[in-house]
Design a protein around this motif. Structure first.
Motif, PDB file in Angstrom:
ATOM      1  N   LEU A  13       0.868  -1.170   0.000  1.00 52.40           N
ATOM      2  CA  LEU A  13       0.000   0.000   0.000  1.00 52.40           C
ATOM      3  C   LEU A  13       0.901   1.215   0.000  1.00 52.40           C
ATOM      4  N   GLY A  14       0.377   2.377   0.147  1.00 54.49           N
ATOM      5  CA  GLY A  14       1.214   3.555   0.186  1.00 54.49           C
ATOM      6  C   GLY A  14       1.382   4.065   1.596  1.00 54.49           C
ATOM      7  N   VAL A  15       2.172   5.139   1.705  1.00 55.66           N
ATOM      8  CA  VAL A  15       2.320   5.812   2.982  1.00 55.66           C
ATOM      9  C   VAL A  15       0.946   6.307   3.406  1.00 55.66           C
ATOM     10  N   THR A  16       0.615   6.158   4.679  1.00 53.73           N
ATOM     11  CA  THR A  16      -0.627   6.728   5.167  1.00 53.73           C
ATOM     12  C   THR A  16      -0.303   7.784   6.209  1.00 53.73           C
ATOM     13  N   ALA A  17      -1.257   8.574   6.470  1.00 52.54           N
ATOM     14  CA  ALA A  17      -1.006   9.659   7.363  1.00 52.54           C
ATOM     15  C   ALA A  17      -2.026   9.756   8.452  1.00 52.54           C
ATOM     16  N   ALA A  18      -1.557  10.286   9.526  1.00 52.23           N
ATOM     17  CA  ALA A  18      -2.489  10.564  10.591  1.00 52.23           C
ATOM     18  C   ALA A  18      -3.358  11.723  10.162  1.00 52.23           C
ATOM     19  N   HIS A  19      -4.552  11.841  10.733  1.00 47.66           N
ATOM     20  CA  HIS A  19      -5.396  12.967  10.376  1.00 47.66           C
ATOM     21  C   HIS A  19      -6.122  13.468  11.603  1.00 47.66           C
ATOM     22  N   ALA A  20      -6.429  14.774  11.611  1.00 48.93           N
ATOM     23  CA  ALA A  20      -7.319  15.309  12.627  1.00 48.93           C
ATOM     24  C   ALA A  20      -8.621  14.532  12.554  1.00 48.93           C
ATOM     25  N   GLU A  21      -9.252  14.335  13.675  1.00 50.97           N
ATOM     26  CA  GLU A  21     -10.428  13.467  13.712  1.00 50.97           C
ATOM     27  C   GLU A  21     -11.649  14.178  13.145  1.00 50.97           C
ATOM     28  N   ILE A  22     -11.767  14.160  11.850  1.00 51.86           N
ATOM     29  CA  ILE A  22     -12.897  14.782  11.158  1.00 51.86           C
ATOM     30  C   ILE A  22     -14.209  14.118  11.603  1.00 51.86           C
ATOM     31  N   GLY A  23     -15.143  14.931  12.033  1.00 47.88           N
ATOM     32  CA  GLY A  23     -16.438  14.419  12.441  1.00 47.88           C
ATOM     33  C   GLY A  23     -16.496  13.868  13.851  1.00 47.88           C
ATOM     34  N   ALA A  24     -15.401  13.935  14.585  1.00 46.04           N
ATOM     35  CA  ALA A  24     -15.424  13.445  15.967  1.00 46.04           C
ATOM     36  C   ALA A  24     -16.260  14.400  16.823  1.00 46.04           C
ATOM     37  N   ASN A  25     -17.108  13.834  17.656  1.00 47.32           N
ATOM     38  CA  ASN A  25     -17.975  14.676  18.490  1.00 47.32           C
ATOM     39  C   ASN A  25     -17.826  14.319  19.967  1.00 47.32           C
ATOM     40  N   GLU A  26     -16.586  13.953  20.367  1.00 47.42           N
ATOM     41  CA  GLU A  26     -16.350  13.616  21.755  1.00 47.42           C
ATOM     42  C   GLU A  26     -16.351  14.872  22.636  1.00 47.42           C
ATOM     43  N   THR A  27     -16.647  14.687  23.886  1.00 45.31           N
ATOM     44  CA  THR A  27     -16.537  15.739  24.880  1.00 45.31           C
ATOM     45  C   THR A  27     -15.384  15.399  25.807  1.00 45.31           C
ATOM     46  N   PRO A  28     -14.843  16.372  26.561  1.00 47.21           N
ATOM     47  CA  PRO A  28     -13.685  16.117  27.415  1.00 47.21           C
ATOM     48  C   PRO A  28     -13.869  14.904  28.324  1.00 47.21           C
ATOM     49  N   GLY A  29     -12.845  14.051  28.354  1.00 48.88           N
ATOM     50  CA  GLY A  29     -12.875  12.858  29.193  1.00 48.88           C
ATOM     51  C   GLY A  29     -13.360  11.616  28.476  1.00 48.88           C
ATOM     52  N   GLU A  30     -13.763  11.731  27.204  1.00 48.16           N
ATOM     53  CA  GLU A  30     -14.275  10.575  26.470  1.00 48.16           C
ATOM     54  C   GLU A  30     -13.208   9.948  25.576  1.00 48.16           C
ATOM     55  N   PHE A  31     -13.290   8.623  25.433  1.00 46.28           N
ATOM     56  CA  PHE A  31     -12.435   7.865  24.532  1.00 46.28           C
ATOM     57  C   PHE A  31     -13.229   7.475  23.286  1.00 46.28           C
ATOM     58  N   HIS A  32     -12.525   7.202  22.188  1.00 48.35           N
ATOM     59  CA  HIS A  32     -13.170   6.570  21.043  1.00 48.35           C
ATOM     60  C   HIS A  32     -12.250   5.491  20.490  1.00 48.35           C
ATOM     61  N   LEU A  33     -12.860   4.479  19.915  1.00 50.64           N
ATOM     62  CA  LEU A  33     -12.143   3.397  19.250  1.00 50.64           C
ATOM     63  C   LEU A  33     -12.646   3.312  17.819  1.00 50.64           C
ATOM     64  N   LYS A  34     -11.785   2.855  16.902  1.00 52.61           N
ATOM     65  CA  LYS A  34     -12.228   2.687  15.517  1.00 52.61           C
ATOM     66  C   LYS A  34     -11.495   1.519  14.882  1.00 52.61           C
ATOM     67  N   ALA A  35     -12.162   0.906  13.927  1.00 57.43           N
ATOM     68  CA  ALA A  35     -11.580  -0.231  13.216  1.00 57.43           C
ATOM     69  C   ALA A  35     -12.202  -0.299  11.831  1.00 57.43           C
ATOM     70  N   GLY A  36     -11.412  -0.772  10.864  1.00 56.61           N
ATOM     71  CA  GLY A  36     -11.942  -0.858   9.516  1.00 56.61           C
ATOM     72  C   GLY A  36     -11.025  -1.593   8.569  1.00 56.61           C
ATOM     73  N   LEU A  37     -11.406  -1.570   7.300  1.00 57.16           N
ATOM     74  CA  LEU A  37     -10.683  -2.255   6.238  1.00 57.16           C
ATOM     75  C   LEU A  37     -10.095  -1.238   5.277  1.00 57.16           C
ATOM     76  N   ILE A  38      -8.906  -1.535   4.747  1.00 58.21           N
ATOM     77  CA  ILE A  38      -8.255  -0.644   3.811  1.00 58.21           C
ATOM     78  C   ILE A  38      -7.968  -1.365   2.498  1.00 58.21           C
ATOM     79  N   HIS A  39      -8.028  -0.605   1.414  1.00 64.89           N
ATOM     80  CA  HIS A  39      -7.633  -1.101   0.098  1.00 64.89           C
ATOM     81  C   HIS A  39      -6.861   0.005  -0.588  1.00 64.89           C
ATOM     82  N   GLY A  40      -5.675  -0.296  -1.101  1.00 61.33           N
ATOM     83  CA  GLY A  40      -4.875   0.763  -1.679  1.00 61.33           C
ATOM     84  C   GLY A  40      -4.058   0.302  -2.859  1.00 61.33           C
ATOM     85  N   VAL A  41      -3.593   1.267  -3.620  1.00 60.51           N
ATOM     86  CA  VAL A  41      -2.708   1.011  -4.749  1.00 60.51           C
ATOM     87  C   VAL A  41      -1.513   1.940  -4.631  1.00 60.51           C
TER      88      VAL A  41
END
Length: 212
Positions: A13-41
């Motif tokens: 795959l290619g280099v990937t980058a960290a990103h600001a959490e677009i669409g995150a709606n957490e409030t102070p003191g909250e955690f979030h977890l995420k998981a998914g599938l990637i496909h790249g060229v």
């Protein structure tokens, strides 16, 4: 471009980058977890070859204040072929009721073929996010400042010297909140600058983000 053994054309795959959490709606003191599938060229430098990559992404974050959060992300394609880790401190500033600006900085490490090429770098990124109701989206621009690039490959018994190369990536994100705590995201990322060992043409990611 940096030149290395064409064995890398087996699939990356290619280099990937960290990103600001677009669409995150957490409030102070909250955690979030995420998981998914990637496909790249990605295009392998010096070979003219491209290779598909299938893998997974996992990550998480913690919201310190209304403005600042820390986020980590790890993704891999076939584990031994490609691994990428990102850790960033992200800040958010509301511009209007629907638009917000995200700025971030942090550390990244990419490993291809168990050390065939490994790069450590400093990340800087900015993103513009739009939100309306359950829908959100945004564009994220990331600059990767390479600190050190190494390899375990040899040429005539001597380690190959690879120069550090910076890169620029653009990511488009669209998402939908399934509930107050769960959202689904689809993103498309491409490399728009830099002369790196793996030049990303596209990477598509589908993931679920869950707020604890």
């Amino acid at each position: 471009m940096k030149q290395i053994n064409p064995i890398l054309a087996a699939g990356v795959l290619g280099v990937t980058a960290a990103h600001a959490e677009i669409g995150a709606n957490e409030t102070p003191g909250e955690f979030h977890l995420k998981a998914g599938l990637i496909h790249g060229v990605g295009t392998i430098a010096g070979t003219g070859l491209s290779a598909d990559g299938e893998g997974f992404r996992v990550g998480g974050g913690y919201q310190f204040t209304d403005l600042f959060s820390v986020n980590a992300r790890y993704e891999a394609a076939d584990t031994k072929i490609y691994q990428d880790f990102r850790l960033t401190l992200d800040g958010k500033m509301d511009l209007t009721d629907e638009f917000s600006l995200h700025l971030g900085a942090g550390y990244g490490n990419q490993n291809i073929f168990g050390g065939a090429v490994e790069t450590d770098g400093v990340l800087a990124n900015g993103a513009l996010c739009w939100e309306r109701g359950a829908f959100f989206g945004g564009a994220n621009y990331t600059r990767v400042f390479a600190i050190e690039t190494g390899t375990n490959l040899l040429e005539r018994g001597v380690p190959i010297d690879l120069p550090e190369e910076d890169s620029d990536l653009l990511e488009i994100v669209a998402g939908y909140r399934l509930s107050e705590r769960m959202a689904i995201l689809l993103s498309y990322e491409t490399q728009v600058g830099g002369d790196t060992q793996v030049e990303k043409e596209k990477q598509i990611t589908l993931e679920i983000r869950f707020k604890l």
